[in-house]
Design an enzyme around this catalytic site. Sequence first.
Site, PDB file in Angstrom:
ATOM      1  N   CYS A 102      29.152  73.073  78.018  1.00 27.36           N
ATOM      2  CA  CYS A 102      29.546  74.419  77.448  1.00 27.36           C
ATOM      3  C   CYS A 102      30.035  74.529  76.103  1.00 27.36           C
ATOM      4  O   CYS A 102      30.721  73.177  75.594  1.00 27.36           O
ATOM      5  CB  CYS A 102      29.833  75.215  78.251  1.00 27.36           C
ATOM      6  SG  CYS A 102      31.264  74.294  79.126  1.00 27.36           S
ATOM      7  N   CYS A 116      33.463  71.464  76.105  1.00 23.97           N
ATOM      8  CA  CYS A 116      32.618  69.853  75.583  1.00 23.97           C
ATOM      9  C   CYS A 116      32.680  69.565  73.750  1.00 23.97           C
ATOM     10  O   CYS A 116      33.305  68.705  74.033  1.00 23.97           O
ATOM     11  CB  CYS A 116      31.230  69.503  76.469  1.00 23.97           C
ATOM     12  SG  CYS A 116      31.066  69.923  77.613  1.00 23.97           S
ATOM     13  N   ASP A 142      29.939  90.597  38.154  1.00 23.83           N
ATOM     14  CA  ASP A 142      30.017  89.873  37.133  1.00 23.83           C
ATOM     15  C   ASP A 142      28.919  90.666  35.964  1.00 23.83           C
ATOM     16  O   ASP A 142      28.017  90.881  37.193  1.00 23.83           O
ATOM     17  CB  ASP A 142      29.668  88.322  37.470  1.00 23.83           C
ATOM     18  CG  ASP A 142      29.785  87.563  35.700  1.00 23.83           C
ATOM     19  OD1 ASP A 142      30.583  88.166  35.168  1.00 23.83           O
ATOM     20  OD2 ASP A 142      29.283  86.983  35.493  1.00 23.83           O
ATOM     21  N   ASP A 201      28.412  83.789  37.738  1.00 26.88           N
ATOM     22  CA  ASP A 201      27.783  82.540  38.508  1.00 26.88           C
ATOM     23  C   ASP A 201      28.394  81.601  39.115  1.00 26.88           C
ATOM     24  O   ASP A 201      29.942  81.736  38.544  1.00 26.88           O
ATOM     25  CB  ASP A 201      27.432  82.511  36.678  1.00 26.88           C
ATOM     26  CG  ASP A 201      28.695  82.531  35.946  1.00 26.88           C
ATOM     27  OD1 ASP A 201      29.208  81.502  35.839  1.00 26.88           O
ATOM     28  OD2 ASP A 201      28.443  83.204  35.311  1.00 26.88           O
TER      29      ASP A 201
HETATM   30  P1  ADP Z   1      30.947  87.846  31.051  1.00 33.80           P
HETATM   31  O1  ADP Z   1      31.334  88.065  32.295  1.00 33.80           O
HETATM   32  O2  ADP Z   1      29.794  89.087  31.415  1.00 33.80           O
HETATM   33  O3  ADP Z   1      29.656  86.612  32.348  1.00 33.80           O
HETATM   34  P2  ADP Z   1      31.350  85.606  30.328  1.00 33.80           P
HETATM   35  O4  ADP Z   1      33.085  85.498  31.044  1.00 33.80           O
HETATM   36  O5  ADP Z   1      30.815  84.367  30.158  1.00 33.80           O
HETATM   37  O6  ADP Z   1      30.977  86.921  30.396  1.00 33.80           O
HETATM   38  O7  ADP Z   1      32.204  85.316  28.392  1.00 33.80           O
HETATM   39  C1  ADP Z   1      32.636  86.523  28.193  1.00 33.80           C
HETATM   40  C2  ADP Z   1      32.197  85.768  26.629  1.00 33.80           C
HETATM   41  O8  ADP Z   1      32.696  84.805  25.860  1.00 33.80           O
HETATM   42  C3  ADP Z   1      31.026  86.858  26.455  1.00 33.80           C
HETATM   43  O9  ADP Z   1      30.548  88.061  26.217  1.00 33.80           O
HETATM   44  C4  ADP Z   1      30.960  86.234  24.982  1.00 33.80           C
HETATM   45  O10 ADP Z   1      31.614  86.862  23.756  1.00 33.80           O
HETATM   46  C5  ADP Z   1      32.079  85.228  25.307  1.00 33.80           C
HETATM   47  N1  ADP Z   1      31.571  83.566  25.237  1.00 33.80           N
HETATM   48  C6  ADP Z   1      31.643  82.450  26.480  1.00 33.80           C
HETATM   49  N2  ADP Z   1      30.435  81.866  26.664  1.00 33.80           N
HETATM   50  C7  ADP Z   1      29.348  81.189  25.542  1.00 33.80           C
HETATM   51  C8  ADP Z   1      28.924  81.048  24.242  1.00 33.80           C
HETATM   52  N3  ADP Z   1      29.231  79.700  25.204  1.00 33.80           N
HETATM   53  N4  ADP Z   1      28.895  81.071  22.924  1.00 33.80           N
HETATM   54  C9  ADP Z   1      29.044  82.570  22.425  1.00 33.80           C
HETATM   55  N5  ADP Z   1      30.195  83.009  23.292  1.00 33.80           N
HETATM   56  C10 ADP Z   1      30.485  82.598  23.895  1.00 33.80           C
HETATM   57 MG    MG Z   2      29.152  85.045  33.393  1.00 38.22          MG
END
Ligand code: ADP
Ligand code: MG
Length: 742
Positions: free
Chosen positions: A18, A21, A433, A633
């Site tokens: 049970c 244990c 997101d 993500d």
């Molecule tokens: P979300 O919340 O839509 O996933 P992120 O937090 O990933 O957006 O990114 C927010 C913003 O930052 C994007 O809309 C972009 O303008 C800018 N950004 C982030 N990473 C990059 C990148 N590698 N190249 C260009 N722009 C970026």
């Molecule tokens: Mg994102």
Amino acid sequence: MEGNKGTALDLGIQGMSCSACAVRIEKSLGKLGGVQEAAVSYASRRAWIRYVPDELEAEAIKERIRRLGFGVSDPGDRSAEYAAMRTLRLRLLVSALLTLPLLWAMAGHYAALSFLPLPDFIRSGWVQLGLATAIQFGVGLPFYQNAWSALRAGSANMDVLVALGTSAAYLYSHYVVFAHASSSDAHPDGMLPLYFDTGAVVITAVLLGKYMESRSAARALRESDGYAKLKAEEITVLRAEEARLVPASSVRDGDIVLVAPGGLVPVDGLVTGGQSEVDESLLTGESRAVSKRPGSRVWAGTTNRGDTLRIRTETTGDGTLLSRIDALLRQAQASKTGIQRKVDRISARFVPLMLLASALTYAAWALWLAPGDGSQAALSALAVLLVACPCALGLATPISLVIASGKLARRGVVVKEASALESLAKVEVVLLDKTGTLTEGRPCVAGMQPAPGWSAAAVLKLAAAAEAESPHPYAAAVREEARRRGLVPPAADNRIEWTGYGVAADCAEGRIAVGGRQLAQQERWSGMKRAEDFAAIREAQGETVLFVALGRDCIGALALGDRLKRESPEAVQALRMAGLDVWLATGDSAGPAAAAAREAGIVRWKGGMLPEDKLQQIRALQRQGRVVAMAGDGWNDAPALAAADAGFAMAGGTDAALDAGHVALLRPSLTGIHGAIAASRLTMRNIKQNLGFAFLYNVVMVPVAACGLLEPWMAGAAMALSSVTVVGNALRLSGRLARELR
Ligand code: ADP
Ligand code: MG
């Protein structure tokens, strides 16, 4: 960080009677130097241990468990468990056969059954003594062994109650046989008032209950075991242009593996030859077959539905996605929820409490209710011992959790901690997101606006150079557009990625930066006028605009379009129907945020949120006492996912999803969120029913037994049946979930 995380060890455990244990093993392992974490599940008969390999060997851990009196096996290997079940069945059979004559003799006590022929030898107290002794100490030996090892460890479990109760019955009859053998006064009807039958029947009943419980538990758990069967034992590899069947363990990274039509993909890797359709449903829950061609990624545990595929091995054995999911699932199933910890604390005190109740019952009968009638007092006290059941209590929570997590995993929803399943049932707000969560996350460049004196190609080339290594979907879009136009980005170094803002890198032309409006503002870029005008138009259409700068001068803007995932509106609708508040929280600017929200049917949205802002938003909601789920993500939303009461990591790059949050969604769709919440609500309800039943059972049955209204054998049977009932209810959950989660 990586270094002190320790090594995980997964084990199958046999011989637990049970959940007390399981708690005992956990405690004992916790005291072992070098063990960081130990979780043992009675329901799934498994242990999950994290330890420091420098301080301790796996063998020492196994030895410790064996010394406590339990068997240890490979977790994927259920054969030890089946063997244990066969032994149990044999014990049950022998016990039942030996009990039969005793029951026969007992039947002779009842006038209504006097028509039964009663052979003389059965009447003999000596024959009965022999049979009873065989049952008590032969078939019943394991009860003593388990009870002893529990007592030695300072705890008490079901075995203690059974061993004590049946021994009392046995010894009492023993005493009667010898007392009557020495004095020649026989019972009026020539029968001795023996209680051998009681001990024997109780042992048989308990064994029957255990057997039924372990059979239905095995049935319920079979589903969560499915992954083990998806592992190939032998693999066809191409060696020197010749196909050869080799043991799975000898396949190395880089080996070319051949998968015939209908065959199981045995490794994670890249397709290098052939075109086919692959069924990934057991991994992601996605029922449509996915088409594969050279360059496509394939995973172990999926099935080839078309033509032969050639795959270059990238990951084998324990490193494959399948194995990692399997390990996570087992860890989750062994982990404990808040409710379960409470129940365990109660169960630990339960057996001593019942011993006390039994003693009080004896005293009350012997001194007060029926003074002088020793047998009535003994029988009632015995019934109390035998009816009390800590097993149903201990089984109630874990069995349902194991079933639910197994069912969800089969649909691409991997719950990594059991406690997440508990909080999911209470979720009120879901934060989503945008990029890659609500949308496909496969944006493409839809338009460009170079600054005066710049060509679109030159801007794109530099942007692609800066984005060369970023994992962000926007970076991939920029690179893809440059590739499509046949542009080769210049070499760059000193790369920087500001999460939620953008990226920068140095190349021969100077420092290039690409990012959103916030980045441009922060860095005070000049010459933004034209780019801003372009942005105003494109953002109003729901596109995302990235700005590109050389040094501090804006040299152009790119508009990116990303489509909503097909299922997103439906998934949002389902969440709202379930009474949840759905918010969109994105780092993107207001235009695209509003457009995505409108399309998906989300009322509350907020743009321009840095990952840090998402975290703060979650904390703020939690301070208001709301239970928050977040889906995002696995890489830049990871802190927010961890802070949420339930964090869903979307499988964008599949692998990152497994490390972040509490739940990984392997199918890149939001429908899993609703499924997980619905499942958790059903599961928590099932657990509450189980616990309610188990408590009620004890609250009702113990007083009934104390009042002398239960024969001891009935008490034993009731105890055994109570855990069968709990398992039965959990099986009902299994069916319900199967219907709910389609
Ligand atoms: P979300 O919340 O839509 O996933 P992120 O937090 O990933 O957006 O990114 C927010 C913003 O930052 C994007 O809309 C972009 O303008 C800018 N950004 C982030 N990473 C990059 C990148 N590698 N190249 C260009 N722009 C970026
Ligand atoms: Mg994102």
